[in-house]
Design a protein around this motif. Structure first.
Motif, PDB file in Angstrom:
ATOM      1  N   GLY A 170     -20.159  43.069  79.788  1.00 20.56           N
ATOM      2  CA  GLY A 170     -20.061  44.343  79.580  1.00 20.56           C
ATOM      3  C   GLY A 170     -21.433  45.239  80.080  1.00 20.56           C
ATOM      4  N   ASP A 220     -18.308  42.783  83.910  1.00 22.60           N
ATOM      5  CA  ASP A 220     -17.866  44.011  83.184  1.00 22.60           C
ATOM      6  C   ASP A 220     -16.526  44.468  83.891  1.00 22.60           C
ATOM      7  N   PRO A 221     -15.637  44.832  83.142  1.00 22.34           N
ATOM      8  CA  PRO A 221     -14.108  44.674  83.704  1.00 22.34           C
ATOM      9  C   PRO A 221     -13.806  45.950  84.618  1.00 22.34           C
ATOM     10  N   SER A 222     -14.704  46.690  84.686  1.00 22.75           N
ATOM     11  CA  SER A 222     -14.453  48.021  85.663  1.00 22.75           C
ATOM     12  C   SER A 222     -15.059  47.582  87.107  1.00 22.75           C
ATOM     13  N   THR A 274     -14.126  37.227  72.144  1.00 28.19           N
ATOM     14  CA  THR A 274     -15.234  37.463  73.052  1.00 28.19           C
ATOM     15  C   THR A 274     -16.627  36.596  72.453  1.00 28.19           C
ATOM     16  N   VAL A 319     -16.626  40.984  88.456  1.00 25.97           N
ATOM     17  CA  VAL A 319     -15.593  41.748  87.632  1.00 25.97           C
ATOM     18  C   VAL A 319     -14.971  40.663  86.619  1.00 25.97           C
ATOM     19  N   GLY A 320     -14.682  40.991  85.279  1.00 20.90           N
ATOM     20  CA  GLY A 320     -14.269  40.108  84.420  1.00 20.90           C
ATOM     21  C   GLY A 320     -14.164  40.732  82.991  1.00 20.90           C
ATOM     22  N   VAL A 321     -13.668  40.091  82.310  1.00 15.42           N
ATOM     23  CA  VAL A 321     -13.585  40.320  80.659  1.00 15.42           C
ATOM     24  C   VAL A 321     -14.039  39.467  79.770  1.00 15.42           C
ATOM     25  N   VAL A 380     -14.138  45.822  73.530  1.00 13.19           N
ATOM     26  CA  VAL A 380     -13.080  44.941  73.930  1.00 13.19           C
ATOM     27  C   VAL A 380     -11.935  44.538  72.999  1.00 13.19           C
ATOM     28  N   ASP A 397      -9.769  53.558  88.564  1.00 13.89           N
ATOM     29  CA  ASP A 397     -10.210  52.348  87.550  1.00 13.89           C
ATOM     30  C   ASP A 397      -9.479  52.510  86.157  1.00 13.89           C
ATOM     31  N   TYR A 426     -10.564  51.644  83.321  1.00 15.27           N
ATOM     32  CA  TYR A 426     -11.542  51.481  82.266  1.00 15.27           C
ATOM     33  C   TYR A 426     -12.238  52.903  82.178  1.00 15.27           C
TER      34      TYR A 426
END
Length: 234
Positions: A55, A76-78, A131, A100-102, A125, A7, A9
């Protein structure tokens, strides 16, 4: 589940023990009570509200809000943290939509949510202005944005990096980067640029220490030199 070592992140490395009693992240849950004691003043009822937590990490805030009757989505990106969040929600019988995303590119339709929360995230971020624009986009007309973040001052450097990471050692080293902290004036610019209206004065939430059970002692007031939280409306 993806192995933590793969991962990219920072917080993803702590996914496998996120909900454990000895988790390094356990103290983050301490903020839910004082944080939402403030946010609740702007929400008449959470029941049935469509809420997105940007997040969401391993799911502390999403599960807290689901228990209040909200229809919750978490992003969350992770991939590790999303996997852990999904597994824990299933174990506890909560229905939460995780993706999963930013924050800079939210995978949701315009106006999809009544409320968006983004707590202890904007300072992590890549592009906070983008954002916030994305958060405004997915908010329904009249929807509200609840957030907190860290001010960029000498006080915040001491209180949010030196003390927790090096002195008290209750936060992993490297969790925060001073350059990514956000001044209130910058945050007001992000909100205005996204068409959001700030509803209150900035409110500070200061860490005072740690209890024997690992939870944090905090104090809420108007001092925003360390952290601050607020509410904005679309």
């Amino acid at each position: 589940m993806t192995e933590p070592a793969t991962d990219p992140y920072f917080f993803g490395a702590f996914a496998d023990k996120w909900w454990s009693e000895d988790s390094n992240m356990k103290n983050l849950a301490s903020f839910q009570g004082p944080r939402f004691a403030y946010f609740d003043k702007f929400v008449d009822s959470w029941t049935g509200k469509k809420v997105l937590d940007v997040g969401c990490a391993g799911g502390f805030t999403t599960e807290f809000l689901s228990a209040r009757g909200a229809l919750v989505s978490g992003l969350d990106p992770s991939p590790n943290l999303i996997a852990v969040a999904r597994a824990h929600a299933e174990e506890t019988g909560k229905t939460i939509d995780y993706q999963v995303g930013v924050g800079e590119h939210l995978p949701y339709a315009d106006g999809a949510f009544d409320i968006v929360t983004c707590v202890d995230v904007l300072e992590h971020v890549t592009d906070p202005a983008q954002t916030v624009r994305e958060i405004a986009r997915v908010l329904a007309p009249g929807g509200i944005f609840l957030y907190d973040t860290i001010n960029r001052t000498p006080v915040s450097y001491f209180m949010m990096i030196v003390m927790p990471e090096y002195v008290m050692k209750i936060v992993p080293k490297g969790a925060h980067a001073y350059k990514d902290f956000i001044k209130p004036s910058e945050m007001r610019g992000y909100l205005s640029g996204a068409g959001l209206t700030q509803l209150d004065k900035m409110r500070g939430l200061t860490i005072l220490g740690q209890r024997k059970d690992g939870s944090l002692m905090t104090w809420q007031g108007l001092d925003s030199t360390s952290t601050y939280m607020n509410v904005a409306k679309k």
